[in-house]
Write an enzyme that holds these catalytic residues in place. Sequence first.
Site, PDB file in Angstrom:
ATOM      1  N   HIS A 150     -73.106   2.014 -31.490  1.00  0.00           N
ATOM      2  CA  HIS A 150     -72.667   3.034 -32.449  1.00  0.00           C
ATOM      3  C   HIS A 150     -71.228   3.436 -32.170  1.00  0.00           C
ATOM      4  CE1 HIS A 150     -73.398   6.678 -35.035  1.00  0.00           C
ATOM      5  NE2 HIS A 150     -72.368   7.114 -34.312  1.00  0.00           N
ATOM      6  N   GLU A 151     -70.923   3.759 -30.925  1.00  0.00           N
ATOM      7  CA  GLU A 151     -69.561   4.188 -30.597  1.00  0.00           C
ATOM      8  C   GLU A 151     -68.556   3.058 -30.736  1.00  0.00           C
ATOM      9  OE1 GLU A 151     -68.730   7.182 -30.419  1.00  0.00           O
ATOM     10  OE2 GLU A 151     -70.763   7.950 -30.378  1.00  0.00           O
TER      11      GLU A 151
ATOM     12  N   HIS B 100     -67.422   2.985 -34.253  1.00  0.00           N
ATOM     13  CA  HIS B 100     -66.307   3.893 -34.530  1.00  0.00           C
ATOM     14  C   HIS B 100     -64.992   3.299 -34.022  1.00  0.00           C
ATOM     15  CE1 HIS B 100     -68.635   7.138 -36.117  1.00  0.00           C
ATOM     16  NE2 HIS B 100     -69.266   7.423 -35.001  1.00  0.00           N
TER      17      HIS B 100
ATOM     18  N   GLU C  59     -70.019   8.677 -40.276  1.00  0.00           N
ATOM     19  CA  GLU C  59     -71.051   8.094 -39.418  1.00  0.00           C
ATOM     20  C   GLU C  59     -71.718   6.870 -40.046  1.00  0.00           C
ATOM     21  OE1 GLU C  59     -71.555   8.920 -36.350  1.00  0.00           O
ATOM     22  OE2 GLU C  59     -70.217  10.652 -36.400  1.00  0.00           O
TER      23      GLU C  59
ATOM     24  N   TYR D  80     -75.286  13.108 -40.523  1.00  0.00           N
ATOM     25  CA  TYR D  80     -76.099  12.225 -39.682  1.00  0.00           C
ATOM     26  C   TYR D  80     -77.431  11.881 -40.346  1.00  0.00           C
ATOM     27  CZ  TYR D  80     -73.174  12.588 -35.501  1.00  0.00           C
ATOM     28  OH  TYR D  80     -72.148  12.479 -34.595  1.00  0.00           O
TER      29      TYR D  80
END
Length: 811
Positions: free
Chosen positions: A585-586, A589, A614, A761
């Site tokens: 997930h990070e 980004h 997100e 989210y």
Amino acid sequence: MADVDSLLNPNPAKCVLYSVNNSFIETKRDHYISTATSFTLAIPRPIKVTLAVVFVFLSFSLVLAPPQRFFSRLSSIFGQIKPLIPKPQITHLTTAAGPTATATMAPNKKPPQSPPRFTATPESLLQVTNKLIDRSRQVLDNIVAEVKSDSASFENVLLPMAYDENSIANEAHILSFYQAVSTSSALRDASTEADKLLEEYSIEASMREDVFQLVDAVLKKGETLEPESRRLLEKEHKSYIRNGLGIPAGPKRDRFKQIKKRLSEISITFQKNLNEETGGIWFTPEDLDGVPDDLLSSLQKGEGENAGKLRLTFKYPDLFPTLKYAKNSDTRKKVFMDNENKCNQNVPLFQEAVILRDEAARLLGYPNHAAFKIEDKMAKTPETVDEFLGDLRSRLTAGGRSEVARLKEIKREDLKSRGEGSRDDGHYYLWDHRYYDRLMLESEYALDQQKIAEYFPLQTTIRGMLQIFEKLFGLVFVEILPGEDRDLLSESGKGDEIAWHEDVTIFSVWDDEGEGGGFVGYLYLDLFPREGKYGHAANFNLQPGFTDENGKRHYPATALVCNFSKPSPKKPSLLKHDEVVTLFHELGHGIHDLVSRTTYSRFHGTNTVRDFVEAPSQMLENWCWDPSQLRSLSRHYSYLTIEYANAWKADHPEPSSAVAENPPEKIPEALVESITKTKHVNDALFNLRQLHFGIFDMTVHEPASHDTITSLKISELYNRLRKEITQLDGPEILGQKDDWGNGQATFGHLIGGYDAGYYGYLRYANAPNRNCQSQRIILTWPTFQLPSLLNRYVLYGIQERPHEPQGRKTV
């Protein structure tokens, strides 16, 4: 994204596509909707796989990549979804942390831009900050002095301001970053002070009436501008109004300015308190029965009055395993409640923040802060968000109730098996959930997180993830190793200056040959906890990408800051599957930040509307549930070094039917199946927890009146809503008042930019459908239908519907 069967084969679930106030389009499969029309899609699984993955790729690629990138990536995406052909594997690495990118993929050229240097001292950091502010103020003064309203144009007003913004962002992001990662408390303090100075100047600049009059004149002239410049003009004009210039000059405007400054101070202090929290609890080894030995061996050993005890901190590598594995419910309760109260100095700051936000919104003419914030997002109105959250809550509640009932049975059976049946009081507590959720996964689905983690060493998992991004987006990641490699890239020739800590890994990122082989930017990974460091998992932009006044491209630098368990002499850092998802997930980004191509730093990377930001990372998480990709990412840690192999054998001296002489190098199919079949287990409770955050966020930011928020008992509200929404019992069942904990004081999201925005989210959520053969999926796309979303981002290329700058992105 949902699993393929859930998305493309709705039978026998009910399906409906509908719009809510033209603001949300949702594809829902929900057995709770009895009035929907059911239909069958008979699609062979290979086609379903292809369609679903292409759907995600289309969505994400059109958002993140320029149109010219898109079609060249189709062959890669199809390559990803084919059954994997086994690749040659190195049976043993000479070191556990070798280069993450393969040498054959590395461009044989030096990046055109040196990486940033991290050489600040407390004194130099503040000196640079003041110089930036003075220079920027002079730019605005010069514009006002040299340009009159009748001659104002984009070129002589907006462009100088944009170039100045580029210049400030290029340095200011790093100045503020030190407070999240530096080991020096003096440097963290200076970084915090720099952040305050920059925020104060930003407020001052955003309320300059003389500059606004020129921007207003430019807007009214209606110059023909290319899309990104037009967007810059519109956003700049609107930002002056939203920052107080819509209020007549006088006491009310002065009060608004005071509020803005105080809110800035609160935000910085709140996060600093969280970053520098150092609390902990001393436990006896008996108290920690069941907690993995790897964690116990890493804990601080007590002396004096604490002799024979171990100190547990509230950092994630200590906190979560204890809540998951400690058999003693009193231990779990103590850890949970102390964690909720670990930062109580933030309680008055949170209350002051929501009161001031409401006052500021009303000064601007809005009914509340939520209306002010959401107006500039995709959802547009609080009513749309409230309807979405309420609708989702009504659909999840029954599923949550069913899940709690089953978990109570497991708790009852567990206590009885340990001879503690008398302790079963019929309640399922907040501190029970991680423990019994884990026990359920192990007993009913054969999910052994400790065994799974052995196949996901941090370094090799990162390598595999980067290879996925390489294939999807035509990128190449080249690790810049400590020593000669870093010395050659550093402007000073000192390689240790291009990293802020010895744990940091650095990559140069390039387009592959099919994309032209150009430089993309720098990626930093800071993955282990330490004192004073940001305590969660987040992506920080260090330097944005933009085109400078000479037409030269400035390339971005981005950092992932996480807190995974540290390696030991016997084992490398090993990731549980949920940590694999977090890392992916990070990284999503981070990739978003890197592949962005914008003219102005204002719109770079993740600087998009908060209720969209997100979505790309959440869609990319799907790869962590794909069996072929899990196998591709995996490698048993004993194959990394001879030392790790010997350590593993020492821990498994006697081969048996359950333990082979050597473990498989790749994760076995049975373990993969145990992961994938638990994707939606207890999903209703997971999403109800997220709903608690989202509904609490909206409740405190849309009070009926200002008197309502000033008199609101926020801690009681937080705990009461959690009990009502999640259906998990807390200390109030045991006779304590609703103000037993202050979880909102640990909730950095609502102070750090997600205020009236946490619902983002939940825009993409899964919930279980236990009466259907396949799973229920909810896909929500705020404001516009998916085709409209894709068309809009094609229009902007990778300039994803830009908006005003924002801070870190946090999970």
